[in-house]
Design a protein around this motif. Sequence first.
Motif, PDB file in Angstrom:
ATOM      1  N   ARG A  84      -6.634  47.314 -25.914  1.00 45.29           N
ATOM      2  CA  ARG A  84      -5.242  47.614 -25.546  1.00 45.29           C
ATOM      3  C   ARG A  84      -4.394  47.771 -26.799  1.00 45.29           C
ATOM      4  O   ARG A  84      -4.457  46.945 -27.708  1.00 45.29           O
ATOM      5  CB  ARG A  84      -4.661  46.499 -24.690  1.00 45.29           C
ATOM      6  CG  ARG A  84      -5.170  46.528 -23.283  1.00 45.29           C
ATOM      7  CD  ARG A  84      -4.425  45.525 -22.468  1.00 45.29           C
ATOM      8  NE  ARG A  84      -4.730  45.709 -21.062  1.00 45.29           N
ATOM      9  CZ  ARG A  84      -4.406  44.846 -20.134  1.00 45.29           C
ATOM     10  NH1 ARG A  84      -3.763  43.741 -20.443  1.00 45.29           N
ATOM     11  NH2 ARG A  84      -4.715  45.085 -18.881  1.00 45.29           N
ATOM     12  N   SER A  86      -0.263  48.928 -28.184  1.00 50.39           N
ATOM     13  CA  SER A  86       1.114  49.110 -27.732  1.00 50.39           C
ATOM     14  C   SER A  86       1.657  50.333 -28.455  1.00 50.39           C
ATOM     15  O   SER A  86       1.121  50.735 -29.489  1.00 50.39           O
ATOM     16  CB  SER A  86       1.963  47.871 -28.036  1.00 50.39           C
ATOM     17  OG  SER A  86       2.165  47.760 -29.426  1.00 50.39           O
ATOM     18  N   SER A 114      -6.274  51.826 -24.073  1.00 49.20           N
ATOM     19  CA  SER A 114      -5.106  51.932 -23.210  1.00 49.20           C
ATOM     20  C   SER A 114      -3.859  51.512 -23.975  1.00 49.20           C
ATOM     21  O   SER A 114      -3.897  50.609 -24.806  1.00 49.20           O
ATOM     22  CB  SER A 114      -5.267  51.077 -21.947  1.00 49.20           C
ATOM     23  OG  SER A 114      -5.384  49.717 -22.286  1.00 49.20           O
ATOM     24  N   ARG A 116      -0.071  50.302 -23.101  1.00 48.31           N
ATOM     25  CA  ARG A 116       0.791  49.813 -22.020  1.00 48.31           C
ATOM     26  C   ARG A 116       2.242  50.026 -22.443  1.00 48.31           C
ATOM     27  O   ARG A 116       2.651  49.538 -23.503  1.00 48.31           O
ATOM     28  CB  ARG A 116       0.502  48.336 -21.780  1.00 48.31           C
ATOM     29  CG  ARG A 116       1.356  47.704 -20.731  1.00 48.31           C
ATOM     30  CD  ARG A 116       0.591  47.539 -19.460  1.00 48.31           C
ATOM     31  NE  ARG A 116       1.395  46.755 -18.522  1.00 48.31           N
ATOM     32  CZ  ARG A 116       1.756  47.208 -17.359  1.00 48.31           C
ATOM     33  NH1 ARG A 116       1.372  48.404 -16.972  1.00 48.31           N
ATOM     34  NH2 ARG A 116       2.471  46.462 -16.547  1.00 48.31           N
ATOM     35  N   ARG A 154       2.174  52.943 -15.725  1.00 50.93           N
ATOM     36  CA  ARG A 154       2.843  52.577 -16.969  1.00 50.93           C
ATOM     37  C   ARG A 154       1.852  52.482 -18.126  1.00 50.93           C
ATOM     38  O   ARG A 154       2.200  51.969 -19.196  1.00 50.93           O
ATOM     39  CB  ARG A 154       3.587  51.251 -16.806  1.00 50.93           C
ATOM     40  CG  ARG A 154       4.706  51.349 -15.769  1.00 50.93           C
ATOM     41  CD  ARG A 154       5.596  50.152 -15.782  1.00 50.93           C
ATOM     42  NE  ARG A 154       6.579  50.108 -16.861  1.00 50.93           N
ATOM     43  CZ  ARG A 154       7.660  50.860 -16.971  1.00 50.93           C
ATOM     44  NH1 ARG A 154       7.909  51.787 -16.070  1.00 50.93           N
ATOM     45  NH2 ARG A 154       8.504  50.704 -17.970  1.00 50.93           N
ATOM     46  N   SER A 155       0.633  52.976 -17.930  1.00 56.82           N
ATOM     47  CA  SER A 155      -0.385  52.940 -18.981  1.00 56.82           C
ATOM     48  C   SER A 155      -0.894  54.341 -19.276  1.00 56.82           C
ATOM     49  O   SER A 155      -0.962  55.184 -18.385  1.00 56.82           O
ATOM     50  CB  SER A 155      -1.575  52.086 -18.547  1.00 56.82           C
ATOM     51  OG  SER A 155      -1.180  50.764 -18.348  1.00 56.82           O
TER      52      SER A 155
END
Length: 166
Positions: A84, A86, A114, A116, A154-155
């Motif tokens: 993940r 940002s 991903s 987010r 939202r990803s």
Amino acid sequence: MINDEIRAKEVRLIGADGEQLGIIGFREALQMAQDANLDLVNVAPTAKPPVCRIMDYGKFRYEQQKKEKEARKNQKVVELKEIRFSATIDEHDFQTKLRNCIKFLQDGDKVKLSVRFRGREIAHADIGRRVLERVATESAEHCIVERVPKLEGRSMIMILAPKQSS
């Protein structure tokens, strides 16, 4: 089907050592197998007449199971690892996650990247796309892009697969 389970009047018989014995009546073929203390096994039931072979069925089954077990042992299970990011990731964090991504790819696993988006970050989805594309370009020698970056809720998700070593 083996021995008495076979329902044919005549069978094409193959001997215990692999030689063709021709078309023989079922009872005679079964008797030949019993005289040799072996089984009569139907190896091609759809043929006309069915093809049967004289063999030790228990030993045959054991060999088959051994081959299947060996095949299962040699296959590699591909896992999907997720990393993940940002949208506002800092350089050192990015490099750390990139190293992990490359390590997963070298181990033969697929990697799901991903980003987010929190709050109003969703309005700047292009920033997240740039982060994912940067990961893809910096790890290009180890992977191929299996799925391009795509916004889901939202990803933003992207999938990388390891390059096949040939």
